[in-house]
Design a protein around this motif. Structure first.
Motif, mmCIF file in Angstrom:
data_model
loop_
_atom_site.group_PDB
_atom_site.id
_atom_site.type_symbol
_atom_site.label_atom_id
_atom_site.label_comp_id
_atom_site.label_asym_id
_atom_site.label_seq_id
_atom_site.Cartn_x
_atom_site.Cartn_y
_atom_site.Cartn_z
ATOM 1 N N ASP A 1 -7.549 1.838 1.259
ATOM 2 C CA ASP A 1 -7.704 0.446 0.868
ATOM 3 C C ASP A 1 -6.406 -0.292 1.201
ATOM 4 O O ASP A 1 -5.424 -0.179 0.476
ATOM 5 C CB ASP A 1 -7.987 0.372 -0.637
ATOM 6 N N THR B 1 -2.282 -1.141 -3.793
ATOM 7 C CA THR B 1 -3.469 -0.339 -3.518
ATOM 8 C C THR B 1 -3.063 0.988 -2.873
ATOM 9 O O THR B 1 -1.921 1.168 -2.463
ATOM 10 C CB THR B 1 -4.461 -1.038 -2.562
ATOM 11 N N GLN B 2 -4.055 1.879 -2.795
ATOM 12 C CA GLN B 2 -3.864 3.184 -2.167
ATOM 13 C C GLN B 2 -4.664 3.210 -0.863
ATOM 14 O O GLN B 2 -5.738 2.643 -0.797
ATOM 15 C CB GLN B 2 -4.402 4.278 -3.096
ATOM 16 N N GLY C 1 -3.952 -4.252 -0.277
ATOM 17 C CA GLY C 1 -2.689 -4.531 -0.954
ATOM 18 C C GLY C 1 -1.712 -5.316 -0.100
ATOM 19 O O GLY C 1 -0.759 -5.901 -0.608
ATOM 20 N N VAL D 1 0.872 -1.175 0.000
ATOM 21 C CA VAL D 1 0.000 0.000 0.000
ATOM 22 C C VAL D 1 0.909 1.226 0.000
ATOM 23 O O VAL D 1 1.928 1.234 0.687
ATOM 24 C CB VAL D 1 -0.913 0.026 1.247
ATOM 25 N N LYS E 1 -3.139 -9.860 -6.642
ATOM 26 C CA LYS E 1 -2.668 -8.547 -7.098
ATOM 27 C C LYS E 1 -1.139 -8.537 -7.191
ATOM 28 O O LYS E 1 -0.567 -8.007 -8.138
ATOM 29 C CB LYS E 1 -3.109 -7.453 -6.113
#
Lengths: 363, 370
Positions: A225, A221-222, A228, A190, A234
């Motif tokens: 969220d 992810t950011q 990640g 993240v 992912k």
């Protein structure tokens, strides 16, 4: 009837879910059996056991909790080791995604009210709540991982912080030395400042070896969220893209998503670098050859040392920095893939410790 | 309308039935997992300490606003799943504006709230425009806008953030002391205070109630929700209604983060609470889009959250059980309302049939007597 079927299905699904959760969460209260008393007592009786110290340790995990094969597990390992050696009981609780700040505070208060001391909070998300709750319990010693004394001050707070960028510098140098394509990658879980420290160190290390090296960078992810850190699919997709683009070594700082990066490396016949723990020892044997090294962030050592210091009454509040000099970060050599370049890495390590090389913390 | 005890009993039956069923199912789940069922319920049902009561009210106020935002859409047959993205983007922008301290004290609070509502409305407006001009389902567009809001806020947060050296958290600059909303010492003996924003939340609930049941706009909104074709036939501009309803829904969504921003966090950072928009959907469903119902739903959810927090520590049971209970409550409420509604309809039909039969008998008796 449709309705009863619906309820039935839901109940079954719920059961399945709880079944899964139950396996990992079962031993929430554990006692060590190495106390020499030979009695295998119930958890509640730990305090009454002769010879064992009359305190219990509380630990508040970040999202994911025990069993994430990464950050939380490292803290859990330190807790397990200390608890076993000292023969004390402990209790743990994990954060939920999307919970309110007050829930983190209440978790700490519940532990303190129930008499747990010391209390260890794992992860910077607890920074504000520890700062707020610690003054309410002046007799309880708190520790927080990954939040420094400027962010989480307190007379009874020990801040366990790490120089992730220094360890990452060394694995970055290793990647550049081992890369034949002159092209490497970084997969972050993240995009938060903590993981950017890994990226910054990695890039600096790689460029110290080869200023012209190409470094692909992807975050899964950011915030807010945080999936990640827990999504191997992912991780795999991101790493596959890098390997197809010509990178031959990818460093992952992605928690539970890292497994996907290793799978992609194995499928591409390329290499990867692990993080936090010596991941060579954690993966399946057929995956092991792809892991050339792991950046070690010794949360387990920090937690263990803290508990021992509390036990001996030598604990100090404020920042305790785990860097290369303190052996709080480093790199693993299990598997022998980087034995041929260990002299170079040790030279870099000396330069960082002496201050000759200053590793950046932001990319 | 005259007071009908049977009607009242039926109205109360649904939520009671739902709760009982939810507790029963959750107990089965617990028992199947080998957890101490009685201990879990004892922990959840024990009277909360004053401090916890304050927490329950505070988090209920946040859930309530989120539930209202969703309910406004629901009454129009619009499913605004985007409350989550709307409130996060709104809270972020409002936090940045509030931190500038352009206006003194209370005026800055008002500005912050207005900005939050405008940003929330604007983000929802994107979905509304897509729906009325291109026919894009708001379900799809708002989900996508949630993802975009996440990325946008993450990107902007790095630009706007102030980071204490060495800290692993980032956030917007804290808002000035004089523009923080003072709390209310509502609960005696509690060291913490109820958010001042609770007043705004209650006002929003009253406004929602008045708007829907006392205004032409509210009538048009409900009419469109019931039957779009009938609404068109009676001269309601449905497209205009969609846009306005979405804007109001988004505006209220903008308020969701305000109790947290103005009452406790004072900045928008990585640990700002997320997922409130989705919780709002469950709360609105639970409250049947009724302003009082939503309040009860919000209080129930926040009570369960607060009381379950110590489960892991005191009973050794994962507090995920509460997520399961909440899920079951929503499902059982939906089912129970349907069951009770059908039962009520059947009762009504039987009653009418009985009266008709009686009347026919009387008629025939009169005929034969004549």
């Amino acid at each position: 009837m449709r309705v009863s079927k619906l309820i039935g299905t839901f109940a079954v699904v719920s059961l399945a879910l709880v079944g899964c959760g139950g396996e990992t969460n079962e031993p929430t209260t554990q006692t060590s059996e190495s106390t020499g008393t030979g009695s295998s007592s119930a958890p509640e009786e730990t305090g009454e056991e002769p010879q064992s110290p009359d305190y219990q340790i509380g630990m508040a995990f970040d999202v994911g909790g025990r069993g994430d094969q990464s950050f939380n597990d490292a803290a859990a390992a330190g807790l397990d080791r200390a608890a076993e050696e000292l023969g004390v009981g402990f209790q743990e609780a994990a954060a939920e995604t999307g919970e309110a700040e007050t829930q983190r505070e209440e978790r700490l208060r519940t532990l303190a009210d129930a008499g747990f001391n010391p209390i260890i909070a794992v992860g910077f998300a607890y920074g504000a709540s520890v700062a707020l709750v610690a003054p309410e319990y002046p007799d309880v010693q708190f520790a927080i991982v990954d939040s420094d004394a400027a962010s989480t001050p307190g007379d009874n707070v020990t801040n366990l912080i790490f120089a992730e960028e220094q360890g990452s510098f060394l694995v970055g140098a290793a990647a550049a030395l081992k890369s034949e394509a002159g092209h490497i990658g970084f997969v972050g879980g993240v995009e938060v400042p903590l993981i950017q420290k890994f990226q910054a160190g990695y890039a600096a290390g790689a460029q110290a070896v080869n200023p012209d090296i190409t470094i692909d960078v992807t975050y899964l992810t950011q915030p807010p969220d945080f999936s990640g850190f827990a999504d191997p699919a992912k991780g795999r997709t991101a790493a596959e893209g890098m390997y197809q683009g010509g990178a031959d070594i990818v460093y992952q700082a992605a928690g539970g998503s890292g497994g996907g990066v290793f799978e992609a490396a194995a499928a591409a016949g390329a290499f990867a670098i692990g993080v936090d723990s010596d991941q060579y020892n954690l993966v399946a044997p057929e995956i092991q050859p792809v892991i050339i090294t792991s950046m070690l962030k010794k949360v387990d050592v920090a937690v263990y040392d803290f508990i021992i210091a509390v036990n001996e009454g030598t604990v100090e509040s404020g920042d305790v920095i785990f860097d290369l000099e303190a052996d709080g970060v480093g790199y693993s050599t299990t598997g022998g893939a980087i034995d041929d370049i260990s002299a170079d890495l040790e030279a870099f390590k000396e330069q960082i410790i002496s201050g000759e090389i200053e590793v950046p913390t932001t990319p | 309308m005259q007071f009908d005890p049977r009607r009242v009993a039926l109205t109360l039956a649904a939520p009671v039935l739902a709760l009982v069923a939810a507790v029963a199912i959750a107990s089965l789940v617990l028992a199947a997992a080998g957890d101490p069922v009685i201990e879990v319920w004892r922990t959840i049902l024990q009277p909360p300490k004053p401090r916890n009561v304050v927490n329950i009210i505070n988090s209920a106020s946040v859930l309530y606003l989120s539930g209202l935002a969703v309910a406004i859409g629901f009454r129009m047959n619009l499913f605004n799943i985007g409350v989550d993205g709307q409130y996060r983007l709104a809270a972020f922008v409002a936090a940045v504006v509030a931190a500038q301290g352009w206006l003194p004290g209370v005026l800055n609070i008002v500005l912050t709230i207005v900005v939050a509502m405008l940003v929330g409305a604007m983000w929802a407006g994107v979905a509304a425009i897509l729906k009325v001009t291109r026919g894009v389902s708001e379900v799809i567009s708002t989900i996508m806008l949630n993802a975009i809001a996440t990325a946008l806020v993450a990107y902007l947060l790095r630009k706007a953030s102030v980071q204490v050296a060495g800290s692993n958290n980032i956030g917007t600059a804290p808002i000035p002391e004089d523009s923080r909303m003072p709390g209310i010492a509502l609960i005696p003996g509690a060291p913490n205070e109820v958010y001042g924003f609770v007043v705004v939340a209650i006002a929003a609930g009253i406004a929602y109630s008045v708007l829907l049941s006392r205004t032409t706009f509210g009538f048009n909104l409900r009419a469109t929700g019931r039957s779009e074709s009938a609404a068109v036939a009676s001269g309601i501009d449905v497209k205009r209604m969609v846009v306005i309803a979405m804007l109001i829904s988004g505006g209220v969504a903008g308020l969701v983060g305000m109790p947290l921003l103005l009452g406790s966090a004072y900045s928008y950072g990585l640990t700002f609470q997320s997922g409130l928009g989705f919780a709002g959907i469950a709360v609105a469903l639970l409250g049947r889009n009724n302003p009082v119902g939503i309040a009860i739903g919000a209080l129930l959810f926040s009570y369960l959250n607060e009381q379950s927090n110590p489960l892991q520590i005191l009973v050794g049971v994962s507090d995920d059980i509460v997520k399961i209970v909440q899920g079951i409550v929503v499902l059982t409420v939906v089912i129970a309302y349907e069951v009770v509604r059908r039962y009520g309809v059947a009762q009504e039909q039987r009653k009418v049939a009985r009266e008709l039969a009686n009347q026919r008998r009387r008629d025939s008796e009169e005929v034969s007597a004549a």
